[in-house]
Design an enzyme around this catalytic site. Structure first.
Site, short mmCIF file in Angstrom:
data_model
loop_
_atom_site.label_atom_id
_atom_site.label_comp_id
_atom_site.label_asym_id
_atom_site.label_seq_id
_atom_site.Cartn_x
_atom_site.Cartn_y
_atom_site.Cartn_z
N LYS A 262 0.84 -1.20 0.00
CA LYS A 262 0.00 0.00 0.00
C LYS A 262 0.87 1.25 0.00
CE LYS A 262 -3.92 -1.85 2.69
NZ LYS A 262 -4.98 -1.67 1.70
N ARG A 336 -10.24 -11.56 1.83
CA ARG A 336 -11.11 -12.59 1.26
C ARG A 336 -10.45 -13.96 1.30
NH1 ARG A 336 -11.44 -9.23 -4.19
NH2 ARG A 336 -11.12 -7.62 -2.62
#
Ligand code: BES
Ligand code: MN
Ligand code: ZN
Length: 483
Positions: A262, A336
């Site tokens: 990120k 996920r």
């Protein structure tokens, strides 16, 4: 904060500050000698408009008159907001013991709202500070007394348990990631299990996760030196088969993005990426404390997501517990992967309904901001149950679509799935479609709390960790229990 209830009038309690709510078209029910409170209303200094606040001194105490708006529009959320307004003044008043004089004819949810709003708004995360900053005089209320004509101890006690659980979930999410590791969450689950006879816990570490064939979870955790934890917390108040409710939480204690790292600004707040797991743990604690007759299995996947020489790579293909293969195309779509194996685990343990809470996508922030969480469900009746719990608790959701066409966006040329669709294209929905591949035919609801878990913007939880989901899950459990 100690909380007690009384049927005595506030003047007969030890409170140094009394808060009184007044509805539109109504007056102060029991004024003091000389009617100082009514005079405050008559002069216009106190108003009945929601959250309007006025202060006077009488009978050796401070009196805060707070507007509640129209009685017909009043609900638990407005009670929380009114309470938060009062708490906002208690710091400068130096209040130690607050008494709420409740208006007549409230329902139990509204009574609970005043208590929740008071406890949530008074909460501070100051463990890491030597002293409060000079420009702040935070409320240091030691005791809350709730005064009403009739005995309100039952709804008050329930509200206290839930609000305290929510404040603990906030603390977990606020705790820096060097101090809150996956093992800290496992320890918290063990503490809860030690506190409540109906709870039991099992924790798998790195080897256990791999041995269970949870290749998706294992891939996320392999880049981190911190020992992961697959936490299974069971609430079994009575013998039975399976579980009425399966709760699943994402608990990435720090999300750097992994090799798909990120940018610094996006990474700065990623300690809160475990907020779903924290809400699940504390909600189960509250369910146990309330003694709800509901069998619950909670599965929390706790890990860091870090880059390293051992980290998963874009291009890797991993095999989830269910056998489904996943091509990793973005290591930042890690939640996920963790949830895929946790959902499968909850289902294998016999959960008859599933809800997961996860700070899953930045895209849900774009769609819904901080005000509502995204709800995704493959079963209309179960979605409606979640929506009812949301409306009842003020933890609002908005149902988003699922369609096979969105599922096509996560097809892989070489595996069963990719872990991320094209950037900027229905990111929250494709994430939910991904999860759906692991829930089988068990009714399932996914709640994306990336927007609501932090800076919720409510008067009682404006900045920082909100503990979002604790109230919702407890209410849902109550509904499942048929209460
Ligand atoms: N934990 C983040 C989601 C998130 C982003 C929460 C911003 C709060 C604020 C999640 O693991 C993530 O990184 N999601 C990616 C998915 C993408 C790579 C497909 C995202 O939302 O950008
Ligand atoms: Mn991520
Ligand atoms: Zn994440």
């Amino acid at each position: 904060m100690r909380v007690t209830t009384t049927t005595q009038a506030p003047v007969d309690t030890a409170a140094d500050t009394v808060a009184i709510g007044v509805f539109e078209g109504e007056d102060v029910a029991h004024d003091l000698d000389g009617a100082p409170l009514q005079a405050l209303l008559d002069s216009g200094e106190a108003r009945r408009t929601l959250k309007h606040l006025a202060l006077t001194h009488a009978a050796g105490r401070r009196w805060l008159v707070v507007g509640l708006g129209a009685r017909d529009d009043f609900d638990a959320e407005r009670a929380r907001a009114a309470a938060a307004t009062v708490v906002g003044r208690l710091g400068e008043l130096g209040t130690r013991t607050l008494c709420w004089e409740l208006p007549h004819r409230l329902d139990e949810a509204q009574v609970g709202g005043f208590v929740e709003g008071t406890l949530l708004a008074a909460h501070r995360f100051d463990r890491y500070r030597a002293a409060p900053p000079e420009d702040e005089t935070p409320a240091r209320v030691e005791e809350l007394i709730v005064s009403d004509h009739h005995d309100v101890s039952a709804p008050v006690e329930r509200a206290v348990l839930v609000a305290e659980a929510q404040n603990r979930a906030r603390d977990l999410a606020a705790t820096p990631p060097n101090d809150l590791t996956p093992q800290t969450l496992a320890e918290r689950a063990r503490e809860l299990a030690a506190e409540h006879a109906a709870l039991s816990v099992a924790v798998l570490g790195r080897d256990g996760i791999a041995a269970a064939g949870m290749g998706a979870f294992a891939a996320v955790t392999q880049g981190s030196d911190a020992e992961p934890a697959l936490i299974t917390l069971r609430h079994e108040p009575a013998d039975g088969d399976g579980y009425d409710l399966g709760l699943v939480g994402k608990a990435v204690t720090f999300d750097s993005g992994g090799l798909s790292i990120k940018p610094a600004a996006s990474m700065a707040t990623m300690k809160f990426d475990m907020a779903g797991g924290a809400a699940v743990l504390e909600a189960v604690g509250a369910i146990a404390a309330l003694g709800l007759p509901v069998r619950v299995v909670a599965v929390v996947g706790a890990t860091e997501n870090m880059p390293s020489g051992r980290a998963m790579r874009p291009g890797d293909v991993v095999r989830a517990r269910t056998g489904t293969t996943i091509e990793i195309v973005n290591t930042d779509a890690e939640g996920r992967l963790v949830l895929a194996d946790c959902l499968a685990h909850a289902r294998e343990l016999g959960a008859r309904r599933l809800v997961d809470l996860a700070t899953l996508t930045g895209a849900i922030l774009s769609a819904l901001g901080h005000h509502r969480a995204g709800l995704f469900a493959d079963d209309d009746a179960w979605a409606a149950a979640v929506e009812r719990a949301a409306a009842a608790t003020g933890e609002l959701v908005w149902r988003m679509p699922l369609d096979p066409e969105y599922g096509e966006l996560i097809e892989s040329p070489i595996a069963d799935l990719v872990n991320a669709g094209e950037r900027g294209l229905a990111g929250s929905i494709t994430a939910a479609e991904f999860l759906r591949r692991f829930t089988g035919d068990v009714p399932w609801a996914h709640v994306d709390i990336a927007g609501t878990a932090w800076d919720l913007g409510r008067p009682y939880a404006a900045k920082g960790a909100s503990g979002w989901g604790v109230r919702l899950l407890v209410d849902l459990a109550r509904a499942v229990a048929g209460e």
